[in-house]
Every structure is written in structure tokens, then in C-alpha cells.
Design a protein around this motif. Sequence first.
Motif, mmCIF file in Angstrom:
data_model
loop_
_atom_site.group_PDB
_atom_site.id
_atom_site.type_symbol
_atom_site.label_atom_id
_atom_site.label_comp_id
_atom_site.label_asym_id
_atom_site.label_seq_id
_atom_site.Cartn_x
_atom_site.Cartn_y
_atom_site.Cartn_z
ATOM 1 N N HIS A 48 -8.485 0.887 1.030
ATOM 2 C CA HIS A 48 -7.651 1.896 1.707
ATOM 3 C C HIS A 48 -7.576 3.172 0.849
ATOM 4 O O HIS A 48 -7.767 4.278 1.345
ATOM 5 C CB HIS A 48 -6.265 1.287 1.961
ATOM 6 C CG HIS A 48 -5.204 2.260 2.397
ATOM 7 N ND1 HIS A 48 -5.306 3.028 3.539
ATOM 8 C CD2 HIS A 48 -3.989 2.583 1.851
ATOM 9 C CE1 HIS A 48 -4.218 3.782 3.668
ATOM 10 N NE2 HIS A 48 -3.398 3.536 2.648
ATOM 11 N N HIS A 111 3.339 3.848 7.855
ATOM 12 C CA HIS A 111 2.096 3.888 7.088
ATOM 13 C C HIS A 111 0.911 4.196 8.006
ATOM 14 O O HIS A 111 0.056 5.018 7.682
ATOM 15 C CB HIS A 111 1.884 2.560 6.354
ATOM 16 C CG HIS A 111 0.838 2.650 5.290
ATOM 17 N ND1 HIS A 111 -0.060 1.656 5.032
ATOM 18 C CD2 HIS A 111 0.529 3.647 4.421
ATOM 19 C CE1 HIS A 111 -0.866 2.033 4.047
ATOM 20 N NE2 HIS A 111 -0.526 3.234 3.659
ATOM 21 N N HIS A 115 -1.451 7.854 8.097
ATOM 22 C CA HIS A 115 -2.894 7.958 7.890
ATOM 23 C C HIS A 115 -3.656 8.297 9.168
ATOM 24 O O HIS A 115 -4.872 8.458 9.157
ATOM 25 C CB HIS A 115 -3.430 6.689 7.241
ATOM 26 C CG HIS A 115 -2.944 6.545 5.830
ATOM 27 N ND1 HIS A 115 -3.318 7.412 4.826
ATOM 28 C CD2 HIS A 115 -2.083 5.657 5.251
ATOM 29 C CE1 HIS A 115 -2.723 7.054 3.693
ATOM 30 N NE2 HIS A 115 -1.957 6.005 3.930
ATOM 31 N N HIS A 128 4.250 9.526 -0.210
ATOM 32 C CA HIS A 128 3.053 8.703 -0.001
ATOM 33 C C HIS A 128 1.782 9.553 -0.073
ATOM 34 O O HIS A 128 0.737 9.068 -0.504
ATOM 35 C CB HIS A 128 3.115 7.941 1.329
ATOM 36 C CG HIS A 128 2.090 6.835 1.401
ATOM 37 N ND1 HIS A 128 2.044 5.810 0.483
ATOM 38 C CD2 HIS A 128 1.051 6.616 2.240
ATOM 39 C CE1 HIS A 128 1.030 5.010 0.765
ATOM 40 N NE2 HIS A 128 0.396 5.480 1.825
ATOM 41 N N HIS A 132 -1.434 8.787 -2.896
ATOM 42 C CA HIS A 132 -2.886 8.715 -2.728
ATOM 43 C C HIS A 132 -3.621 9.871 -3.394
ATOM 44 O O HIS A 132 -4.699 9.691 -3.933
ATOM 45 C CB HIS A 132 -3.246 8.718 -1.242
ATOM 46 C CG HIS A 132 -3.012 7.406 -0.559
ATOM 47 N ND1 HIS A 132 -3.821 6.314 -0.762
ATOM 48 C CD2 HIS A 132 -2.063 7.012 0.319
ATOM 49 C CE1 HIS A 132 -3.384 5.302 -0.026
ATOM 50 N NE2 HIS A 132 -2.311 5.690 0.638
#
Length: 218
Positions: A48, A111, A115, A128, A132
Motif C-alpha cells: 500500500h 482510509h 486514497h 495520514h 505516506h
Amino acid sequence: MWKGFLAGLVVANGFEWFAHKYVLHGVHRPGQSRYSPVPESMRSHWEHHRVVRKTEFSDFGYVEGLDNWRTRNEIASLAVVATVFGLSFYPFSKGMSLAALYGAGNYYYLHRRAHLEPEWAKKKLPWHYDHHMNSNQDANWCVTKPWFDYLLGTRVISSADLQEQNPLGLSLPAPISKKLNRWAEQYFPVKSADASSKMTKNTAKNTVMKQLNTQVME
Ligand SMILES: [Zn+2]
Ligand SMILES: [Zn+2]
Ligand SMILES: [Zn+2]
């Protein structure tokens, strides 16, 4: 009921922090691969991370849905967590039990959406985004709300536009946000990505210096 539910939300946030750090990222072992009690979930999660960094925060796994093994892994893991916590809280607090179910569902909803809609994520889940996209991906462990990252000093912010309105991660009236921010600055300060990368550089320099010194002494 509602006190239990609130307490359950706090527990769920703490669990997010610990599971993300120790299960999904795993523990670093010198000279070996990282250790996780659930290696398959760790493998899925690092995949991911690779995808997200290649595609400016989107993950096609959520477009493919159940056809994608990583999406299936995430849903199955969340179902296990929701069941185990939901059942073990039930005898003493229905509210906490409900919070466990809500927490798991909310985690997946946020989540996944983050994305699928990176611009939305930058505004709604900036912690978040930092998780990443920062050079150090071992920070910013919370996904739904940044609470435990503030409590444990792991909220690392890369830029001012990725700082949440307040440490609760809720939209609140400006004066309340301001008060919360001042309080957090005093007791639970965030780190800035710049400062922490500088710190690592200095630490590296110190290590080299120490090694040089020992060599000289020998
Ligand atoms: Zn991660
Ligand atoms: Zn090492
Ligand atoms: Zn993610």
C-alpha cells in the motif's frame, strides 16, 4: 451508554496507533526483515505504501475493491478486530462494544476514501497524508483522528497547510480550536518534518564522530 461509547472511541484510536506501528509496519530488526505478528498484513500494508507514493496518494486497490488482495486483507483484518473487541467489551460496556464496531467501519470508510480522493484527504486527514508522503513513514500512526499521535509525540507535520485545525481533528469554532492548539503546543507539541530530518542528520554526524573518536583512541 454514551460515556462507554466515548471511552471506546479513545481505545479504538489507541489501538489504531499500536496496530499500525507494530502490526502493519512491524518492528525493525538489525540485519533482518521487520517483525510483525501478522506478516501477511504487514506485506499488504507496505505494498500500500509503495503504491501510494508512486501515484500521488491514490491506491488502485480501493478501485478494484474485493478483487484486490490488499483490500480483502484490510477488510478481513478489520472484521476480526471489530469482532474480538466488540465481543470482549460487550459484557461490561455496550457503548464500548458499539464503538469498536463503529471504529472499524469508520477506519475503512476514511482510509478508502482518502486514497480514492487525495485532495479530500489533504483537507480532512492531513496526518495520514503526512504518514505516506513524508520522508519518514514511521510516524503519524493514527488514521481516523490524530489523538494518540499528539499524546505520544508522533505527529510529524511536513508543512503548514497540512496542519489540522486542532489536535482533536474535528471542525470546531475558531476560538475553541485556538485554545486547544495553545494547550497542545504546551503539553503535546508536534514535530516538524524539517526539524526531524535535520535531527537525524545530526545524529548520523554524531555517530560518525563517535566512530572516528574510538578509532583514534584505539
Ligand atoms: Zn503505514
Ligand atoms: Zn538497523
Ligand atoms: Zn494509507
